[in-house]
Design a protein around this motif. Structure first.
Motif, PDB file in Angstrom:
ATOM      1  N   GLN A   1      12.611   1.392  -6.490  1.00  0.00           N
ATOM      2  CA  GLN A   1      12.919   2.066  -5.243  1.00  0.00           C
ATOM      3  C   GLN A   1      12.647   1.143  -4.065  1.00  0.00           C
ATOM      4  O   GLN A   1      11.838   0.220  -4.152  1.00  0.00           O
ATOM      5  CB  GLN A   1      12.053   3.318  -5.079  1.00  0.00           C
ATOM      6  N   LEU A   2      13.316   1.417  -2.954  1.00  0.00           N
ATOM      7  CA  LEU A   2      13.048   0.684  -1.726  1.00  0.00           C
ATOM      8  C   LEU A   2      12.036   1.471  -0.902  1.00  0.00           C
ATOM      9  O   LEU A   2      12.107   2.693  -0.818  1.00  0.00           O
ATOM     10  CB  LEU A   2      14.331   0.493  -0.917  1.00  0.00           C
ATOM     11  N   CYS A   3      11.098   0.745  -0.303  1.00  0.00           N
ATOM     12  CA  CYS A   3      10.102   1.360   0.568  1.00  0.00           C
ATOM     13  C   CYS A   3      10.590   1.214   2.000  1.00  0.00           C
ATOM     14  O   CYS A   3      11.015   0.139   2.419  1.00  0.00           O
ATOM     15  CB  CYS A   3       8.759   0.643   0.369  1.00  0.00           C
ATOM     16  N   HIS A   4      10.537   2.313   2.780  1.00  0.00           N
ATOM     17  CA  HIS A   4      10.968   2.300   4.179  1.00  0.00           C
ATOM     18  C   HIS A   4       9.779   2.680   5.062  1.00  0.00           C
ATOM     19  O   HIS A   4       9.242   3.774   4.946  1.00  0.00           O
ATOM     20  CB  HIS A   4      12.113   3.295   4.402  1.00  0.00           C
ATOM     21  N   SER A   5       9.335   1.734   5.941  1.00  0.00           N
ATOM     22  CA  SER A   5       8.199   1.977   6.832  1.00  0.00           C
ATOM     23  C   SER A   5       8.637   2.696   8.092  1.00  0.00           C
ATOM     24  O   SER A   5       9.737   2.478   8.589  1.00  0.00           O
ATOM     25  CB  SER A   5       7.558   0.650   7.246  1.00  0.00           C
TER      26      SER A   5
ATOM     27  N   ASN B   1       0.841  -1.188   0.000  1.00  0.00           N
ATOM     28  CA  ASN B   1       0.000   0.000   0.000  1.00  0.00           C
ATOM     29  C   ASN B   1       0.889   1.255   0.000  1.00  0.00           C
ATOM     30  O   ASN B   1       0.840   2.059   0.912  1.00  0.00           O
ATOM     31  CB  ASN B   1      -0.932  -0.034   1.210  1.00  0.00           C
ATOM     32  N   HIS B   2       1.702   1.394  -1.026  1.00  0.00           N
ATOM     33  CA  HIS B   2       2.612   2.537  -1.163  1.00  0.00           C
ATOM     34  C   HIS B   2       2.733   2.882  -2.639  1.00  0.00           C
ATOM     35  O   HIS B   2       2.249   2.154  -3.500  1.00  0.00           O
ATOM     36  CB  HIS B   2       3.994   2.212  -0.570  1.00  0.00           C
ATOM     37  N   SER B   3       3.374   4.000  -2.938  1.00  0.00           N
ATOM     38  CA  SER B   3       3.514   4.421  -4.338  1.00  0.00           C
ATOM     39  C   SER B   3       4.977   4.553  -4.749  1.00  0.00           C
ATOM     40  O   SER B   3       5.302   5.352  -5.622  1.00  0.00           O
ATOM     41  CB  SER B   3       2.776   5.746  -4.554  1.00  0.00           C
ATOM     42  N   CYS B   4       5.849   3.763  -4.130  1.00  0.00           N
ATOM     43  CA  CYS B   4       7.259   3.801  -4.528  1.00  0.00           C
ATOM     44  C   CYS B   4       7.412   3.170  -5.911  1.00  0.00           C
ATOM     45  O   CYS B   4       6.671   2.248  -6.271  1.00  0.00           O
ATOM     46  CB  CYS B   4       8.120   3.020  -3.529  1.00  0.00           C
ATOM     47  N   ALA B   5       8.378   3.683  -6.666  1.00  0.00           N
ATOM     48  CA  ALA B   5       8.677   3.100  -7.970  1.00  0.00           C
ATOM     49  C   ALA B   5       9.169   1.672  -7.781  1.00  0.00           C
ATOM     50  O   ALA B   5       9.687   1.315  -6.713  1.00  0.00           O
ATOM     51  CB  ALA B   5       9.731   3.945  -8.680  1.00  0.00           C
ATOM     52  N   ALA B   6       9.006   0.864  -8.804  1.00  0.00           N
ATOM     53  CA  ALA B   6       9.377  -0.553  -8.723  1.00  0.00           C
ATOM     54  C   ALA B   6      10.851  -0.723  -8.349  1.00  0.00           C
ATOM     55  O   ALA B   6      11.204  -1.687  -7.666  1.00  0.00           O
ATOM     56  CB  ALA B   6       9.076  -1.253 -10.040  1.00  0.00           C
TER      57      ALA B   6
ATOM     58  N   SER C   1      13.037   5.304  -1.140  1.00  0.00           N
ATOM     59  CA  SER C   1      14.444   5.657  -1.353  1.00  0.00           C
ATOM     60  C   SER C   1      14.581   6.300  -2.724  1.00  0.00           C
ATOM     61  O   SER C   1      13.758   6.083  -3.606  1.00  0.00           O
ATOM     62  CB  SER C   1      15.328   4.405  -1.270  1.00  0.00           C
ATOM     63  N   SER C   2      15.597   7.108  -2.870  1.00  0.00           N
ATOM     64  CA  SER C   2      15.810   7.699  -4.188  1.00  0.00           C
ATOM     65  C   SER C   2      16.388   6.634  -5.106  1.00  0.00           C
ATOM     66  O   SER C   2      16.858   5.588  -4.664  1.00  0.00           O
ATOM     67  CB  SER C   2      16.756   8.898  -4.074  1.00  0.00           C
ATOM     68  N   CYS C   3      16.331   6.913  -6.374  1.00  0.00           N
ATOM     69  CA  CYS C   3      16.905   5.989  -7.339  1.00  0.00           C
ATOM     70  C   CYS C   3      18.437   6.050  -7.229  1.00  0.00           C
ATOM     71  O   CYS C   3      18.991   6.993  -6.657  1.00  0.00           O
ATOM     72  CB  CYS C   3      16.491   6.383  -8.759  1.00  0.00           C
ATOM     73  N   ASP C   4      19.076   5.051  -7.757  1.00  0.00           N
ATOM     74  CA  ASP C   4      20.530   5.054  -7.763  1.00  0.00           C
ATOM     75  C   ASP C   4      21.031   6.314  -8.466  1.00  0.00           C
ATOM     76  O   ASP C   4      20.326   6.921  -9.266  1.00  0.00           O
ATOM     77  CB  ASP C   4      21.064   3.807  -8.485  1.00  0.00           C
ATOM     78  N   GLN C   5      22.288   6.663  -8.173  1.00  0.00           N
ATOM     79  CA  GLN C   5      22.877   7.861  -8.765  1.00  0.00           C
ATOM     80  C   GLN C   5      22.838   7.758 -10.282  1.00  0.00           C
ATOM     81  O   GLN C   5      23.126   6.712 -10.859  1.00  0.00           O
ATOM     82  CB  GLN C   5      24.318   8.023  -8.286  1.00  0.00           C
ATOM     83  N   GLY C   6      22.414   8.852 -10.905  1.00  0.00           N
ATOM     84  CA  GLY C   6      22.339   8.892 -12.362  1.00  0.00           C
ATOM     85  C   GLY C   6      20.965   8.463 -12.880  1.00  0.00           C
ATOM     86  O   GLY C   6      20.765   8.389 -14.089  1.00  0.00           O
TER      87      GLY C   6
END
Length: 172
Positions: free
Chosen positions: A126-130, A119-124, A138-143
């Motif tokens: 990205q890591l979700c942190h509860s 039940n979150h909207s993180c990109a596939a 989490s942000s995407c990797d650098q670049g």
């Protein structure tokens, strides 16, 4: 034949505890008396047998036997085991949880983990942190950056909102 209130001469109320036979009370009331103060003295969580004997002019009488168990409000008294919210019921109580939590068992609440239940909207990518019923991504990797729920290469051009409008003359 029907009996009117004028034919009733008195009420006798006998209260006996089935839990403790030494608890016994008998009171006699005149017609029109309020019997409720007798019942207000009963203690909760004890089963009582109540006999109401109605005596009529001329010496006849009828008896009514009632068995009752009075409940007390565990929520109001603070004698419940609920983590968050206590809801009193006629015979006991139920527990409920605040927003962002769910019941683990009959009494205890646990945090709803939006990352685990999806039940979150993180990109596939990205890591979700509860955290306490909420989440962060989490942000995407650098670049890389998020686009359409996935991390894409930052070097890829972003879709432009300015559409080129080339016109072709087909009237030649």
């Amino acid at each position: 034949r029907g009996v009117t209130a004028h034919q009733v001469s008195k009420y006798t109320v006998q209260i006996q505890s089935s839990h403790d036979p030494s608890i016994f009370q008998q009171s006699t009331y005149a017609v029109g008396s309020n019997l409720m103060h007798t019942f207000r003295r009963l203690k909760p969580d004890i089963t009582y047998t109540i006999d109401v004997i109605v005596s009529y002019e001329g010496g006849d009488s009828n008896a009514i036997r009632i068995t009752v168990r009075l409940d007390h409000d565990e929520c109001e008294r603070g004698t419940h085991n609920c983590d968050h919210i206590c809801i009193d019921t006629p015979t006991s109580y139920l527990c409920s949880c605040r927003s962002g939590y769910t019941l683990r068992d009959q009494y205890h609440c646990i945090v709803i983990d939006p990352c685990t239940n999806g039940n979150h909207s993180c990109a596939a990518d990205q890591l979700c942190h509860s955290s306490n019923g909420s989440y962060s991504c989490s942000s995407c990797d650098q670049g890389f950056r998020v686009s359409n729920n996935t991390c894409i290469d930052s070097e890829m051009p972003q879709p432009s909102s300015d559409l080129a409008t080339d016109s072709i003359d087909l009237t030649d």
